[in-house]
Design an enzyme around this catalytic site. Structure first.
Site, short mmCIF file in Angstrom:
data_model
loop_
_atom_site.label_atom_id
_atom_site.label_comp_id
_atom_site.label_asym_id
_atom_site.label_seq_id
_atom_site.Cartn_x
_atom_site.Cartn_y
_atom_site.Cartn_z
N GLU A 213 46.70 -17.96 -23.97
CA GLU A 213 48.10 -17.67 -24.34
C GLU A 213 48.60 -18.66 -25.40
O GLU A 213 49.66 -18.47 -25.97
CB GLU A 213 49.00 -17.75 -23.11
CG GLU A 213 48.65 -16.77 -21.99
CD GLU A 213 49.05 -15.33 -22.31
OE1 GLU A 213 49.70 -15.11 -23.35
OE2 GLU A 213 48.71 -14.45 -21.52
N ASP B 262 39.57 -15.16 -19.63
CA ASP B 262 40.54 -16.22 -19.91
C ASP B 262 41.15 -16.74 -18.62
O ASP B 262 41.16 -16.06 -17.59
CB ASP B 262 41.61 -15.75 -20.91
CG ASP B 262 42.05 -14.32 -20.67
OD1 ASP B 262 41.73 -13.75 -19.61
OD2 ASP B 262 42.73 -13.77 -21.56
ZN LIG Z 1 49.20 -12.63 -22.27
ZN LIG Z 2 46.27 -11.89 -21.39
#
Ligand SMILES: [Zn+2]
Ligand SMILES: [Zn+2]
Length: 373
Positions: free
Chosen positions: A129, A70
């Site tokens: 997130e 990510d």
């Molecule tokens: Zn996070």
């Molecule tokens: Zn994370």
């Protein structure tokens, strides 16, 4: 393999340019530039929004293993002791996604120089997130033409020492959902309550009632969390509040309990609407599916880990944290594991300083696993 110094430099450069979900423009450009410098003979690079796919054609071309990292930072003002702090004020890599990208790049760089036997698909995913991107990415043509047979990801874990990998088959992370409730009534003068609907009072009742859900509607042998982190209402001490906002999060071990909790919230909110003559809206914001490590692929990984003397294997218990990666695991068998980074501050803490020694350790461990015989 890239040297420890090179890896740490990449991490520090990424650390300075944290960007929020779907704004990872500099991050994407940085990674693309780094990827461009690698040998390209068996790589295919494609982008989607601020994300990146890198497909590595394997020698045997038998199966495809996906590796996901990510990319996004958090809206947090950094308070570390670093001299390479975030250059974006109010934004910080406080969840270790700078580590995640660096480790993925380290493995990718190795694969670019040394063609693996199986195909690899590196997925640099934006917006973990929030608002989340996994569900959209799963629908992309890249996930069809390079259909992964399995998928792997890691998350840094502040509480474990460097050199350790913590994992378990089955449930690793909870089902999570954000919760935003807005209550609207009629404001008025503090001395004329009979001609207004006070949303401070209705919000107070609602917050109290929400506490009964986990206590009374969730099987005690199951588990759930309903936390209200924000309650806001009113403008001045002598004005009856026309609006109140409640914000929180829901976490559960099972998908069914998540559904049940949401149903109870909706019922209680309806009751508040009737009881306090107001209007309410509920928004669940970012929802994450559980991270469920498929035992069929997780157990062989654990067995392999146990044969490695340089890896400290921890069989952990599940956590009530959430991860967008869960959606990938719903469609593709795979697993996520915790990488020990040994720091006193937790994830999402403005002082988080993960130990960088974990980066070369993780790159080597993943390469060893992918290139094992
Ligand atoms: Zn996070
Ligand atoms: Zn994370």
């Amino acid at each position: 393999m890239l040297s420890e110094q090179e890896l740490i430099q990449i991490r520090r450069e990424l650390h300075q340019i944290p960007e929020l979900g779907f704004q990872e423009i500099k991050t994407q450009a940085y990674l693309l530039e780094r990827i461009k410098r690698l040998p390209q003979s068996h790589l295919t690079v494609e982008t989607w929004k601020t994300g990146i796919f890198v497909y590595v054609n394997g020698l045997n071309n038998d199966k495809t293993i996906a590796y996901r990292a990510d990319m996004d930072g958090l809206p947090i003002e950094e308070q570390t002791s670093y001299d390479f702090k975030s250059k974006h004020s109010g934004q910080m890599h406080a969840c270790g996604h700078d580590f995640h990208m660096t480790i993925a790049f380290g493995v990718l760089a190795h694969a670019a120089f040394e063609q693996p036997s199986s195909n690899l698909l590196f997925i640099f995913q934006p917006a973990e997130e929030g608002p989340g991107a996994a569900q959209d990415m799963l629908k992309l043509p890249q996930l069809t033409k390079w259909k992964p047979d399995s998928i792997v990801a890691l998350h840094i874990a502040p509480e474990y020492p460097v050199g350790s990998i913590a994992i378990k088959p089955g449930l690793l992370f909870a089902n999570t959902s954000e919760l935003f409730i807005t209550l609207k009534g009629k404001g008025g003068h503090a001395a004329y309550p009979h001609s207004a609907n006070d949303m401070v009072v209705s919000a107070s009742h609602l917050v109290t009632q929400l506490q009964s859900i986990v206590a009374r509607n969730v099987d005690p042998l199951d588990a759930g969390v309903v936390t209200i982190g924000v309650i806001k209402g009113g403008t001045k001490q002598n004005i009856i509040a026309e609006q109140a906002v409640i914000e929180g999060t829901i976490r559960t071990r099972s998908i069914e309990t998540m559904t049940r909790i949401k149903q109870r919230i909706e019922n209680l909110v309806q009751g508040i609407e009737t009881g306090f003559e107001c209007e309410a809206t509920i928004n669940y914001g970012a929802n994450y599916c559980q991270v469920y490590n498929d035992p069929k692929v997780t157990e062989p990984f654990i067995e392999w880990l146990k044969t490695k003397e340089d890896i400290n294997v921890i069989i952990c218990s599940e956590a009530m944290t959430g991860e967008d990666f869960g959606y990938f695991l719903e469609e593709i068998p795979g697993f996520m594991f915790w990488l020990g980074v040994d720091t006193p501050y937790g994830l999402h803490d403005a002082k988080l300083e993960p130990n960088e020694k974990a980066i070369p350790f993780a790159v080597k461990a993943i390469i060893d696993f992918l290139y094992r015989r």
